[in-house]
Design a protein around this motif. Structure first.
Motif, mmCIF file in Angstrom:
data_model
loop_
_atom_site.group_PDB
_atom_site.id
_atom_site.type_symbol
_atom_site.label_atom_id
_atom_site.label_comp_id
_atom_site.label_asym_id
_atom_site.label_seq_id
_atom_site.Cartn_x
_atom_site.Cartn_y
_atom_site.Cartn_z
ATOM 1 N N PHE A 82 0.348 3.489 -5.752
ATOM 2 C CA PHE A 82 1.524 3.033 -6.305
ATOM 3 C C PHE A 82 2.810 3.550 -5.328
ATOM 4 N N ARG A 83 2.751 4.796 -4.759
ATOM 5 C CA ARG A 83 3.899 5.152 -3.965
ATOM 6 C C ARG A 83 3.831 4.334 -2.657
ATOM 7 N N LEU A 84 2.821 4.097 -2.463
ATOM 8 C CA LEU A 84 2.605 3.596 -0.958
ATOM 9 C C LEU A 84 3.131 2.037 -1.239
ATOM 10 N N HIS A 85 2.780 1.511 -2.283
ATOM 11 C CA HIS A 85 3.332 -0.008 -2.708
ATOM 12 C C HIS A 85 4.915 -0.053 -2.699
ATOM 13 N N ALA A 86 5.290 0.899 -3.481
ATOM 14 C CA ALA A 86 6.979 1.221 -3.466
ATOM 15 C C ALA A 86 7.505 1.478 -2.273
ATOM 16 N N GLN A 87 6.869 1.850 -1.388
ATOM 17 C CA GLN A 87 7.532 2.256 -0.238
ATOM 18 C C GLN A 87 7.569 0.794 1.013
ATOM 19 N N ALA A 88 6.391 0.228 0.808
ATOM 20 C CA ALA A 88 5.996 -0.707 1.845
ATOM 21 C C ALA A 88 5.012 -1.916 1.219
ATOM 22 N N PRO A 89 5.679 -2.614 0.253
ATOM 23 C CA PRO A 89 4.918 -3.742 -0.255
ATOM 24 C C PRO A 89 4.325 -4.589 0.496
ATOM 25 N N GLU A 90 4.976 -4.987 1.779
ATOM 26 C CA GLU A 90 4.738 -5.808 2.798
ATOM 27 C C GLU A 90 3.330 -5.385 3.610
ATOM 28 N N ARG A 91 2.924 -4.101 3.133
ATOM 29 C CA ARG A 91 1.695 -3.704 3.740
ATOM 30 C C ARG A 91 0.433 -3.520 2.879
ATOM 31 N N VAL A 92 0.870 -4.318 1.595
ATOM 32 C CA VAL A 92 -0.408 -4.515 0.587
ATOM 33 C C VAL A 92 -0.760 -5.572 0.233
ATOM 34 N N ASP A 176 7.128 8.222 -12.612
ATOM 35 C CA ASP A 176 6.446 6.829 -13.680
ATOM 36 C C ASP A 176 6.488 5.650 -12.874
ATOM 37 N N SER A 177 5.329 5.149 -12.549
ATOM 38 C CA SER A 177 5.232 3.826 -11.835
ATOM 39 C C SER A 177 5.144 2.553 -12.859
ATOM 40 N N THR A 178 4.828 3.008 -14.159
ATOM 41 C CA THR A 178 4.842 2.070 -14.995
ATOM 42 C C THR A 178 6.169 0.863 -14.997
ATOM 43 N N PRO A 179 7.284 1.231 -14.675
ATOM 44 C CA PRO A 179 8.460 0.303 -14.436
ATOM 45 C C PRO A 179 8.112 -0.505 -13.220
ATOM 46 N N ARG A 180 7.431 -0.148 -12.402
ATOM 47 C CA ARG A 180 7.349 -1.155 -11.109
ATOM 48 C C ARG A 180 6.029 -2.221 -11.368
ATOM 49 N N LEU A 181 5.371 -2.053 -12.218
ATOM 50 C CA LEU A 181 4.092 -2.568 -12.393
ATOM 51 C C LEU A 181 4.400 -4.181 -12.158
ATOM 52 N N ALA A 182 5.589 -4.646 -13.043
ATOM 53 C CA ALA A 182 5.842 -6.221 -12.864
ATOM 54 C C ALA A 182 6.329 -6.729 -11.524
ATOM 55 N N GLU A 183 6.498 -5.636 -10.576
ATOM 56 C CA GLU A 183 6.873 -6.107 -9.192
ATOM 57 C C GLU A 183 5.858 -6.083 -8.393
ATOM 58 N N ILE A 184 4.568 -5.853 -8.802
ATOM 59 C CA ILE A 184 3.275 -5.901 -7.843
ATOM 60 C C ILE A 184 2.935 -7.064 -7.818
ATOM 61 N N GLU A 209 -2.445 -5.308 -17.564
ATOM 62 C CA GLU A 209 -1.649 -6.139 -18.378
ATOM 63 C C GLU A 209 -0.132 -6.082 -18.137
ATOM 64 N N GLY A 210 0.016 -4.991 -17.333
ATOM 65 C CA GLY A 210 1.518 -4.791 -16.813
ATOM 66 C C GLY A 210 1.749 -5.675 -15.381
ATOM 67 N N VAL A 211 0.821 -5.948 -14.894
ATOM 68 C CA VAL A 211 1.201 -6.441 -13.498
ATOM 69 C C VAL A 211 0.936 -8.003 -13.812
ATOM 70 N N PRO A 212 1.512 -8.796 -12.688
ATOM 71 C CA PRO A 212 1.415 -10.317 -12.947
ATOM 72 C C PRO A 212 0.101 -10.911 -12.801
ATOM 73 N N ASP A 213 -0.728 -10.351 -11.908
ATOM 74 C CA ASP A 213 -2.262 -10.785 -11.385
ATOM 75 C C ASP A 213 -3.062 -9.655 -11.629
ATOM 76 N N GLY A 214 -3.354 -9.285 -12.850
ATOM 77 C CA GLY A 214 -4.356 -8.113 -12.986
ATOM 78 C C GLY A 214 -5.415 -8.573 -13.743
#
Ligand code: MLT
Length: 246
Positions: A82-92, A176-184, A209-214
């Protein structure tokens, strides 16, 4: 994400990257990276927080020539993912979040981490495997898969006290990474053992259920260390996920 996308594996606490041997082997032919976290065989980092763990993984990806990867994180590995995605979403390119949770620790959980970190520094780790095994492994595995119990015990035996204490403090402080789920905005597989009591099914359902494509997958007869307890089922789900857009 396609048949050539590299895969980065992030390990659980208090194990190390050797817990992923079965998955790395199953994916031979594909580029994979399974780093040990700092304090578990990986190179040390000044800061003891999960942001630093994620930065080290990104640097390891740079060193391995991996610009973008599917990131597979189990439990603490999921927190770092979750932290890696928050730092560098383009790498995931995609996320497999196994036996983990998006939320932060509650007050009781934080107090327990504090006490365990203090105990690790004071006494060493003689108590750690016995304390953790009942939570790490499902009841079916503890009853019927003695070789898995043994393998997990010897992975835990390789941990060192300061590394364990720092990882406990890092997990205690994670946001808490929950608020970021929708941004994944990449495909997410939330996979969980039905008998996982540390990060129960409800936590993986929230992620799926929190991410757009889960997608949620529940493995029966399996506890928290799903890839070690049921490697064939885990590898099949992982393979299906990696190849789904191929
Ligand atoms: C893990 O398996 O990585 C740990 O159980 C995670 C945790 O203690 O929250």
């Amino acid at each position: 994400m396609d048949r050539t996308t590299p895969v980065v594996f992030l390990h659980a606490f208090p194990l190390n990257a050797d817990m992923w041997r079965g998955q790395v082997e199953a994916l031979r032919g594909r580029t994979t990276l399974a780093p040990h976290f700092p304090g578990f065989g990986g190179r040390p980092t000044g800061a003891a927080d999960l942001e630093a763990f994620a930065r080290v993984v990104l640097a390891d990806m740079d060193a391995a020539g991996i610009p973008r990867a599917v990131v597979v994180g189990l439990s603490m590995g999921g927190y770092v993912a979750f932290r890696l995605h928050a730092q560098a979403p383009e790498r995931v390119a995609g996320l497999v979040l196994a036996d983990t949770r998006a939320g932060a620790d509650d007050d009781a959980g934080r107090a327990k981490r504090e006490a365990q970190a203090e105990r690790a520094r004071r006494e060493g780790l003689g108590w750690l495997a016995d304390t953790m095994l009942p939570g790490l492994l499902g009841e079916t595995t503890r009853r019927e898969r003695p070789r898995v119990v043994e393998a997990v015990s010897s992975l835990i035996d390789r941990a060192d006290a300061e590394g364990v204490a720092r990882a406990l403090e890092a997990m205690r402080e994670r946001p808490d990474s929950t608020p970021r789920l929708a941004e994944i905005r990449v495909p997410v597989l939330a996979l969980v053992g039905e008998e996982d009591t540390l990060t129960p099914v409800v936590e993986s359902r929230k992620i799926a259920e929190g991410v757009p494509d889960g997608r949620l997958v529940i493995l029966p007869g399996v506890g928290h260390l799903a890839n070690l307890e049921a490697p064939d089922a885990f590898n099949e789900e992982l393979g299906g996920f990696l190849n789904r857009r191929a």
